[in-house]
Design a protein around this motif. Structure first.
Motif, PDB file in Angstrom:
ATOM      1  N   LEU A 153     -33.268  16.717  56.013  1.00  0.00           N
ATOM      2  CA  LEU A 153     -34.104  15.619  56.477  1.00  0.00           C
ATOM      3  C   LEU A 153     -34.820  15.967  57.779  1.00  0.00           C
ATOM      4  O   LEU A 153     -36.031  15.774  57.904  1.00  0.00           O
ATOM      5  CB  LEU A 153     -33.261  14.356  56.699  1.00  0.00           C
ATOM      6  CG  LEU A 153     -33.986  13.183  57.365  1.00  0.00           C
ATOM      7  CD1 LEU A 153     -35.042  12.597  56.429  1.00  0.00           C
ATOM      8  CD2 LEU A 153     -33.000  12.112  57.817  1.00  0.00           C
ATOM      9  N   SER A 312     -40.455  15.397  58.439  1.00  0.00           N
ATOM     10  CA  SER A 312     -40.151  14.054  57.947  1.00  0.00           C
ATOM     11  C   SER A 312     -40.668  13.037  58.948  1.00  0.00           C
ATOM     12  O   SER A 312     -40.643  13.272  60.163  1.00  0.00           O
ATOM     13  CB  SER A 312     -38.645  13.881  57.750  1.00  0.00           C
ATOM     14  OG  SER A 312     -38.158  14.755  56.751  1.00  0.00           O
ATOM     15  N   ARG A 358     -40.828  12.931  53.464  1.00  0.00           N
ATOM     16  CA  ARG A 358     -40.561  14.337  53.809  1.00  0.00           C
ATOM     17  C   ARG A 358     -41.604  15.238  53.163  1.00  0.00           C
ATOM     18  O   ARG A 358     -41.735  15.283  51.945  1.00  0.00           O
ATOM     19  CB  ARG A 358     -39.170  14.755  53.334  1.00  0.00           C
ATOM     20  CG  ARG A 358     -38.815  16.202  53.717  1.00  0.00           C
ATOM     21  CD  ARG A 358     -37.471  16.621  53.128  1.00  0.00           C
ATOM     22  NE  ARG A 358     -37.558  16.805  51.683  1.00  0.00           N
ATOM     23  CZ  ARG A 358     -36.492  16.997  50.891  1.00  0.00           C
ATOM     24  NH1 ARG A 358     -35.272  16.994  51.414  1.00  0.00           N
ATOM     25  NH2 ARG A 358     -36.642  17.149  49.589  1.00  0.00           N
TER      26      ARG A 358
END
Length: 384
Positions: A153, A312, A358
């Motif tokens: 992430l 992200s 993302r």
């Protein structure tokens, strides 16, 4: 239909190099028999495919014995083999808040069924570990330390060598999830004190889906995750002790593994350092381009900080899923929105309620594609 700008490499790299597809076609035509289960020519060719792939993976990860590399269908299976094959009732485990559900769910399953104890070390919004909490946890002498090399992430890179050294000083086994680092970051299992290394074939190693593996230190014996035919010691009722047969029951994905070999050879030809620099340059271009968009917040390491090829972000003005949908339908840009199977990392980033968008670059991504994404986000999310 607009040309596809593929920025979802953190999930699966695409397109695959021509060499990968050619290797798979050749294997299908010439080596599609069962490896290790026969002495005829095609079975021998299939066995050679597996061995040569173990050999190039060993070069990449600095593994001494190729037979310590076992094949799995993906990183998830490799992590399950490592975790479930090692831990026993009452064991204590240290993990981090950037772990994927492929780590967290097996650990929570064993917490429920075997009563293991698990502690997740916090990270800040940059993805940096709380060093004080880590040292306190390690002082309790865990059986296993699990660490993602890079967050899927945040793109943050954890200090694997340092953590591995600390883990070994406390007698712990060190398991690394290389789902986002294999193929773009240098990995040396000896220098980094890695006992178990789980990796995918279909991401940075440029191979097809359905491939992956686990390096298992020669000092560690795991209980197999699967039991069945191996083509060796068939007269015995137990799994053979010899590697890699002990962990590879059933017919392997020889065709896919042949493609994986070609992908790893491509990585070795280019070098992980060049790939990392290319992907880092692209993330910087994207971050620079979107940092001033009103209401947009970029997650993870700041501009000019080390990170893998992931950018992200969240918008205070628009839902993440809507942004991803519009990027796809209006601009032909493939990204991913949602929780990314890592809720603890979202908790650290304060995006647990919203998820995030993302964008992730790869070896074939271009500066032009980065610019197309930036321009599209400016139109979708508002004027910079």
């Amino acid at each position: 239909m607009k040309p596809l700008v593929y920025l979802d490499h953190a999930a699966t790299s695409w397109p695959k190099p021509p060499e990968v597809m050619q290797a798979m076609q050749a294997a299908m035509a010439e080596a599609a028999a069962n490896p290790g289960r026969g002495s005829h020519q095609m079975a021998v060719k299939a066995s050679r495919v597996l061995f040569e792939t173990r050999r190039v993976l060993s070069r990449l990860f600095k593994v001494s014995n190729p037979n310590d590399v076992v094949f799995t269908h993906n990183t998830t299976e490799a992590l399950n083999l490592a975790i479930k094959g090692l831990l026993q009732e009452g064991d204590y485990v240290v993990a981090t808040m950037v772990e994927h559900n492929s780590v967290r769910r097996p650990l929570e399953f064993l917490r429920r069924t075997l009563g293991i104890k698990v502690e997740y070390i916090p990270v800040n919004g940059q993805g940096e570990l709380d060093q004080r909490r880590l040292k306190e946890a390690l002082a309790k002498r865990p059986k296993l330390v699990v660490c993602s090399h890079s967050s899927n992430l945040l793109g943050s890179i954890l200090p694997i060598a340092e953590i591995g050294k600390m883990a070994h000083e406390q007698g712990a086994v060190f398991l690394v999830d290389a789902a986002q680092s294999a193929g773009c970051l240098e990995i040396d299992v000896n220098v980094m004190h890695i006992d178990l290394l789980a990796f995918p074939g279909h991401k940075g190693l440029l191979g097809p889906q359905g491939t992956g593996g686990l390096y298992i230190s020669p000092t560690i014996d795991l209980e197999p995750l699967m039991h069945g035919g191996t083509g060796s010691q068939s007269e015995e009722i137990e799994q053979p002790a010899v590697r890699p047969d002990r962990y590879e029951a059933g017919t392997p994905n020889t065709i896919g593994i042949s493609g994986l070999r070609a992908g790893v050879e491509k990585i070795l030809e280019i070098s992980t350092s060049r790939i990392y620099q290319h992907e880092w340059n692209l993330t910087q271009r994207i971050m620079e381009g979107i940092q001033d968009i009103q209401g947009l917040r970029i997650l993870g390491p700041d501009l000019r900080k080390p990170k893998t090829g992931i950018v992200s972000f969240v918008s205070s003005e628009m839902d993440s899923s809507e942004i991803a949908f519009r990027l796809d339908r209006e601009y032909g840009i493939a990204v991913r929105a949602g929780m990314h199977c890592t809720p603890l990392a979202h908790e650290a980033a304060q995006t647990l309620q919203t998820g995030a968008v993302r964008a992730s670059v790869g070896i074939d991504s271009t500066i032009e594609e980065a610019g197309i994404l930036v321009d599209a986000l400016k139109r979708i999310c508002g004027r910079a």
